[in-house]
Scaffold this active site. Structure first.
Site, PDB file in Angstrom:
ATOM      1  N   HIS A  47       0.816  -1.226   0.000  1.00  0.00           N
ATOM      2  CA  HIS A  47       0.000   0.000   0.000  1.00  0.00           C
ATOM      3  C   HIS A  47       0.842   1.264   0.000  1.00  0.00           C
ATOM      4  O   HIS A  47       0.293   2.373  -0.060  1.00  0.00           O
ATOM      5  CB  HIS A  47      -0.965   0.003   1.191  1.00  0.00           C
ATOM      6  CG  HIS A  47      -0.315   0.304   2.510  1.00  0.00           C
ATOM      7  ND1 HIS A  47       0.656  -0.498   3.082  1.00  0.00           N
ATOM      8  CD2 HIS A  47      -0.487   1.350   3.362  1.00  0.00           C
ATOM      9  CE1 HIS A  47       1.036   0.029   4.231  1.00  0.00           C
ATOM     10  NE2 HIS A  47       0.372   1.147   4.422  1.00  0.00           N
TER      11      HIS A  47
ATOM     12  N   HIS B 182       0.869   6.728  -1.320  1.00  0.00           N
ATOM     13  CA  HIS B 182       0.202   5.962  -0.247  1.00  0.00           C
ATOM     14  C   HIS B 182      -1.213   5.643  -0.708  1.00  0.00           C
ATOM     15  O   HIS B 182      -2.031   6.538  -0.884  1.00  0.00           O
ATOM     16  CB  HIS B 182       0.185   6.779   1.044  1.00  0.00           C
ATOM     17  CG  HIS B 182      -0.173   5.984   2.260  1.00  0.00           C
ATOM     18  ND1 HIS B 182      -1.432   5.480   2.482  1.00  0.00           N
ATOM     19  CD2 HIS B 182       0.582   5.599   3.326  1.00  0.00           C
ATOM     20  CE1 HIS B 182      -1.441   4.832   3.647  1.00  0.00           C
ATOM     21  NE2 HIS B 182      -0.230   4.881   4.177  1.00  0.00           N
TER      22      HIS B 182
END
Length: 617
Positions: free
Chosen positions: A524, A539
């Site tokens: 992620h 992100h």
């Protein structure tokens, strides 16, 4: 990211508690005997003593928060907080001795000397103990370890109080030349002994502690921002109220119990027993803090312990002065239930973490100043108000007291603290609602952001020449300005400047030519250094670290060279939505300080590869 942290050793936890042992040698002795020393040895008027105590604490209302802000901004090879323990403790020891000197008698000069030495001793106590208290929150993020650190501190506190309360009277009489009560020499020599012992203990704490929790924001925030976050931290303000009630009852009682023993029970020798019993109970009870909190939670254990302390003092209050066995039983109940101090300290750490999670600003030092402030306010208000009440009721030092004065002493030593403990229990139970589960989630999310910060800082240590360049959209979707991102840490700019993109596709591409510097195991988070020197953080989603990698695919590894528009990963937007998480992709420049301008182009939507951010050197 990797949220596993190295466990604290039992030795480091034990040594942390020794810091409060050293503190008690200097501060409990001051808190327990200085009031009596001023009135009965130096001969200062009760009103003067009350003014000195209260004035010193009013000064601390300014001094403690300032010390907290200074400490949390400190940068040194030893960390933010440890240097103050190393360099401040010798001066604290010196001034703890000077408070028990009265070279100018009981006139105006004597009052000014007492005020100077007491205020300065309080400042040095702040200098050492605000950083010391804050260290528990930066030595570990693990809930059980924090409870263990603060339980160890409570043991140290109570063992120190046991030693001070058990041996002080004996030592003072031994140095008083055969007198039946302590003399000037007895007070002074005992203070010197405690001061000398405290210094190597503080040094041991310094040597065995380590600060591992770093603020997410690498830059220093303004004093105004710090104060705003402290005052705006509702859980810290709730704790401040609890701690003021708790510490006024506890510290005020310590300062005045000597009067109760001497003038109500009629035996100076009982001071050691009755002052020691609560400390023995508190030390033993501290060993049960961790299992009790695991079983019932911090709020329930704290509220119950405060309530039982209040009931124990009510039993003492309503007991005849001649019924020593029942008075002892009341002190045992009061002492064994006194396990609230390590819990409130852990709750301060929770409040600090909550505010950092909410705003991106970490205020460990200033937040822990509230504990020091509560301690000093409790000591001063409890003692000064109590002494004023005694003076108003006709108290005369070194003389038999009337029934009315004895009743006043009993009231300020037992009844008033009982009421305050019960009020603290009420506030705890009604207003504190940060559950253990919620804190576990907050810690997990903060650990993720701290890991990102650490990786970003590690990469940024490699020199790079920056230049003007343009970043391109790494994902298609609606563009969100930084301040509107639904995460206060990102929105505050703590991890970099840029934008968010609410994605309409599941593909993530490189926003510029460069090299991959970080790939989270969970898929992620990606960081890359562009050929133009920009450090970029991508992100995917908010709090998506909780998915543990489910729904993410990694197509690159650290060290891979990538071209703008090259796919580097993928993610399942539907899965993220099913888990009720936000799938916004943050595109941030983490070395924004190297540019005069990080300018988003302001469009409402972007396709993959569209112009997104312009960087000006």
């Amino acid at each position: 990211m990797d949220n596993q942290k190295k466990k604290l050793s039992k030795f480091s936890i034990m040594m942390y508690g020794m810091g409060d042992l050293a503190s008690q040698f200097v501060w409990t002795f001051v808190g327990t005997y200085l009031t009596v020393y001023y009135t009965d040895i130096v001969g200062l008027a009760p009103a003067a003593v009350s003014a000195i105590m209260l004035g010193a604490r009013l000064f601390d209302a300014f001094n403690d928060p300032v010390m907290g802000m200074i400490a949390e901004r400190t940068e040194s090879k030893w960390g933010r907080f440890r240097p103050y323990i190393l360099f401040g403790s010798p001066f604290l020891a010196i001034f703890s001795v000077l408070t028990f000197t009265g070279p100018f008698g009981n006139g105006s000069a004597g009052v000014w000397w007492a005020a100077f030495t007491y205020v300065f001793a309080g400042m040095l106590y702040t200098l050492v103990n605000i950083p010391y208290g804050a260290m528990a929150a930066v030595m570990s993020t693990d809930e059980n370890e924090r409870n263990g650190l603060n339980a160890s501190r409570s043991v140290g506190m109570n063992v120190g109080m046991i030693i001070v309360n058990s041996f002080s009277a004996v030592l003072m009489l031994a140095f008083s030349g055969g007198s039946k009560v302590a003399t000037q020499s007895g007070y002074l020599m005992t203070a010197i002994i405690y001061a000398v012992i405290s210094i190597p203990i503080f040094y041991g704490v310094f040597k065995t502690s380590k600060e591992v929790v770093k603020p997410i924001r690498s830059e220093k925030v303004s004093l105004g921002t710090t104060l705003k976050n402290v005052v705006g931290n509702k859980y810290l303000m709730i704790l401040l109220v609890i701690m003021i009630f708790q510490m006024t009852a506890f510290m005020g009682r310590i300062a005045l119990t000597t009067y109760y023993v001497i003038y109500c029970l009629g035996a100076f020798s009982l001071i050691a027993i009755l002052m020691t019993l609560p400390s023995i109970g508190g030390a033993l009870g501290s060993f049960f803090v961790v299992p009790l909190v695991k079983r019932f939670g911090k709020r329930a254990v704290l509220a119950t312990s405060l309530l039982i302390q209040g009931l124990g003092l009510l039993l003492i209050y309503f007991t005849d002065f001649k019924n020593i066995p029942l008075i002892i039983i009341g002190h045992v109940i009061y002492g064994f239930s006194g396990i609230g101090f390590p819990i409130t300290l852990t709750m301060v750490a929770d409040a600090v973490d909550y505010q950092e999670w909410k705003t991106g600003v970490r205020t460990d030092g200033t937040a822990y100043a509230t504990y020091g402030l509560a301690t000093k306010v409790g000591n001063a208000v409890g003692a000064s108000v109590g002494v004023l009440v005694l003076g108003a009721m006709g108290y005369k030092p070194n003389a038999a007291q009337s029934v009315g004065v004895q009743h006043g002493i009993n009231m300020v030593v037992n009844l008033a603290p009982a009421i305050l403990f019960i009020l603290a229990a009420f506030v705890t139970y009604v207003f504190w609602n940060l559950s253990e589960k919620r804190m576990a989630d907050i810690h997990f999310e903060l650990d993720d952001k701290r890991t990102i910060r650490a990786k970003v800082d590690e990469v940024s240590e490699i020199p790079a020449n920056t230049k003007d360049e343009k970043l391109y959209a790494p994902v298609a979707g609606n563009v969100i300005i930084l301040s509107d991102i639904n995460d206060n840490v990102f929105a505050s700019g703590a991890l970099g400047l840029g934008v968010g993109i609410k994605p309409t596709e599941n593909i993530l591409v490189a926003p510029a030519n460069g090299e991959i510097t970080t790939v989270a195991p969970t898929g992620h988070v990606y960081t890359l250094r562009t050929d133009g020197g920009a450090e970029i953080l991508l992100h995917i989603g908010i709090n998506t670290v909780t998915l543990g990698g489910k729904g993410f695919a990694k197509l690159v590894k650290v060290g891979d060279k990538v071209k703008v528009g090259q796919q580097i990963g993928a993610f399942d937007r539907d899965l993220i939505g099913e888990e009720k998480l936000d799938d916004t992709v943050m595109v941030l420049v983490t070395n924004a300080v190297d540019y005069t301008e990080v300018k988003p182009l302001g469009q409402d939507a972007a396709l993959v590869g569209d112009d997104l951010i312009v960087l000006k050197k």
